[in-house]
Every structure is written in structure tokens, then in C-alpha cells.
Design a protein around this motif. Structure first.
Motif: not given
Length: 308
Positions: A16-38
Motif C-alpha cells: 500500500a502506498a503511504l502518504k510519505d511515498g513509502r510502501l507498506l508490505d501488507l502481508h508482513l504487516a498483517a502477519e505481525l498484527a496476528g491477522e489473516d495475512c493470506a
């Protein structure tokens, strides 16, 4: 939100594109948050999951951790998805008028807009396997001498549908992205008298470019009215606004889906916006040219054309 697909450390990541031009790895973010990364294995998984995945992505963006951030210099953009099916329309009257006038000069043959164009959307099916992403080189086809860009908006289909009514079409759109179906004009002109639509004028490896992001449909009202601009080597070639489409995407989806099922992951292009290509303004690409196609809220799709 704006979603894309990038290659990092040898595999693809949905970001996902963030406001500051950086990119969020959604699979890794979901995994670290204990959510459904699939849901974030690839873009098709996001599309099939629908609103639950988008709601989760929105929450992950709001709580983005530095551990999940990818910098653009670390990654390579891929097409946001490899289309399940690819169709491209011809929805801008100004582009058609300008292109026909240029074609008459090139070929000596008269061209006129057929009546059917005003009555229903016109489209062709292209090569869904020839797509490349933002920043990747477009390889000049050996059989062509006149190459051109095409500034288009495209929709990504979000759910299965058949006999879709124009007023309900918005609910079938997952999002909007930028399309550049690079054209070999000399090959295209030679083919046109055959009356079967584009073939080698459009179909060659790396000839279709998509991205860099998909703007999810909730970010804009329907029908979309976004500014569009094409630049080559920093020089503005032209552009317009998507509201100038003679047939909007509601009418297009209704026509395409008549007695034919549309599937999640299909991509349908608008056709080139008026003055969104070189043919209309007397310009053509040269090897090494760098082109940037920009659509408001989506971003900039930039590539270079090279000869092998």
C-alpha cells in the motif's frame, strides 16, 4: 487507498502506498498484527477477499510499523496484477477524430467515425500476458518503425457479474489504474483495412504497461472525473480528463457483460484520452525516450523504450 505489487528479495509483495511515498508490505504487516495475512499473498487474493481485506489494509496503514516499510529504491515495480482477461475500449471522441485525421495523412485513405461508435462501446481483446510494470523497459518490436504511447485509465473488475446494469456497474469495480498500450503505428495502419481490429500493432512483448498502483473504487465517485497527462522526456504531449469519455465505465461494463460473464481480475481500458498519444499531435517515440503517464490520485506510470 492505492495498492501495488512489487518485487523485493526475489518474491512479489502486495503493498500500500503511504502518504510519505513509502510502501507498506501488507502481508508482513498483517502477519505481525496476528491477522489473516493470506489475504495479501497477491493482488488477486485481495480482490477475491474484497471489503474485509480492504478494511484490514486500511487499519494496517493507520498503524504502519517501520518493520513493514519498503523504500522505492529497494524494490522493482511489477504490474499490480496480471489481468485474467484484457479488453481495451475506444471511448474518447477527440482522440478518435485526431487519430483519423493523422491516419488519412499517413495512408491517403479516408477515415470517418462509424455511427456504431456513438451507439455502443467499441473494444478489442489484447494480450494479457505481455504486461510490464512501472519503471520497466518497453522493448521496441523489430518489425516496427513508428512507436507511440497511449494514455488510458483502466478499471479492475472486483467481482463476478453478467448482464450488469449501468447503474450497478460501480459495485463491480475494484479500482482504477493507469494503462499504456504502446502502439506500433505502422503495423497498425497496415492491419486496419483487414477490419479485424489491432493485432501486431498492439501485441508484442512488454507492449502493455499497467500501474504503478490500483486506486480503490471507494476513493472516487462514479463516473470518474480525473485529470490525465502524458509527458515524454519531460515535455508535455497532451492529456485531458476521464469525464470526457463518450461511454462511461457503467455503460462499458453493461455492454461487455451482455450474455457474457466478467470475472474478478479482468482489466478494461478506457481507450486513449484526447491528445494522449503522439499520433494526434505529430510526434513519435525514439529509442531511449522516457515517458510518464499521470492520472490524478493514481500516480505516475513511467517507462523507457529501448531497442535490443
Amino acid at each position: 487507498m492505492r495498492l501495488g505489487t512489487v518485487c523485493y528479495e526475489g518474491r512479489e509483495h502486495v503493498v500500500a502506498a503511504l502518504k510519505d511515498g513509502r510502501l507498506l508490505d501488507l502481508h508482513l504487516a498483517a502477519e505481525l498484527a496476528g491477522e489473516d495475512c493470506a489475504w495479501f499473498i497477491d493482488m488477486m487474493a485481495v480482490i477475491y477477499a474484497g471489503n474485509p481485506a480492504l478494511d484490514l489494509a486500511s487499519g494496517l496503514i493507520a498503524d504502519a510499523s517501520d518493520r513493514c516499510i519498503l523504500e522505492e529504491e529497494e524494490i522493482t515495480f511489477c504490474p499490480p496484477l496480471l489481468p485474467v482477461q484484457f479488453r481495451d475500449c475506444l471511448a474518447f471522441e477527440t482522440h478518435l477524430k485526431n487519430s483519423f485525421a493523422a491516419a488519412e495523412k499517413m495512408t491517403g485513405r479516408p477515415f470517418a467515425i462509424p455511427g456504431v461508435w456513438f451507439e455502443q462501446p467499441i473494444y478489442y481483446k489484447g494480450n494479457r500476458l505481455s504486461f510490464v510494470g512501472h519503471g520497466q523497459d518497453v522493448i521496441w518490436p523489430a518489425y516496427a518503425s513508428f512507436l507511440d504511447i497511449e494514455l488510458e485509465m483502466a478499471v479492475v473488475i472486483g467481482k463476478k457479474g453478467k448482464n450488469i446494469r449501468p447503474e450497478e456497474a460501480e459495485s463491480f469495480i475494484f479500482g482504477y489504474t493507469i494503462l499504456n498500450d504502446v502502439s506500433a503505428r505502422d503495423a497498425q495502419m497496415a492491419e486496419m483495412p483487414g477490419q479485424l481490429g489491432p493485432a501486431k500493432g498492439k501485441d508484442f512483448d512488454t507492449g502493455n504497461v499497467l500501474g504503478p498502483f490500483i486506486l480503490t473504487a471507494d476513493e472516487v465517485s462514479h463516473p470518474v472525473a480525473l485529470d490525465m497527462e502524458a509527458r515524454v522526456n519531460g515535455e508535455r504531449w497532451g492529456g485531458g480528463n476521464s469525464k470526457e469519455m463518450h461511454h462511461d465505465f457503467g455503460k462499458i461494463l453493461a455492454h461487455v457483460s451482455a450474455s457474457e460473464t466478467l470475472y474478478p481480475g479482468e482489466v478494461i481500458g478506457s481507450g486513449t484520452v484526447g491528445t494522449g498519444c503522439g499520433l494526434e499531435i505529430g510526434k513519435r517515440l525514439s529509442p531511449g525516450d522516457h515517458f510518464e503517464l499521470e492520472i490524478e490520485k493514481i500516480g505516475v506510470l513511467a517507462n523507457r523504450i529501448v531497442k535490443e
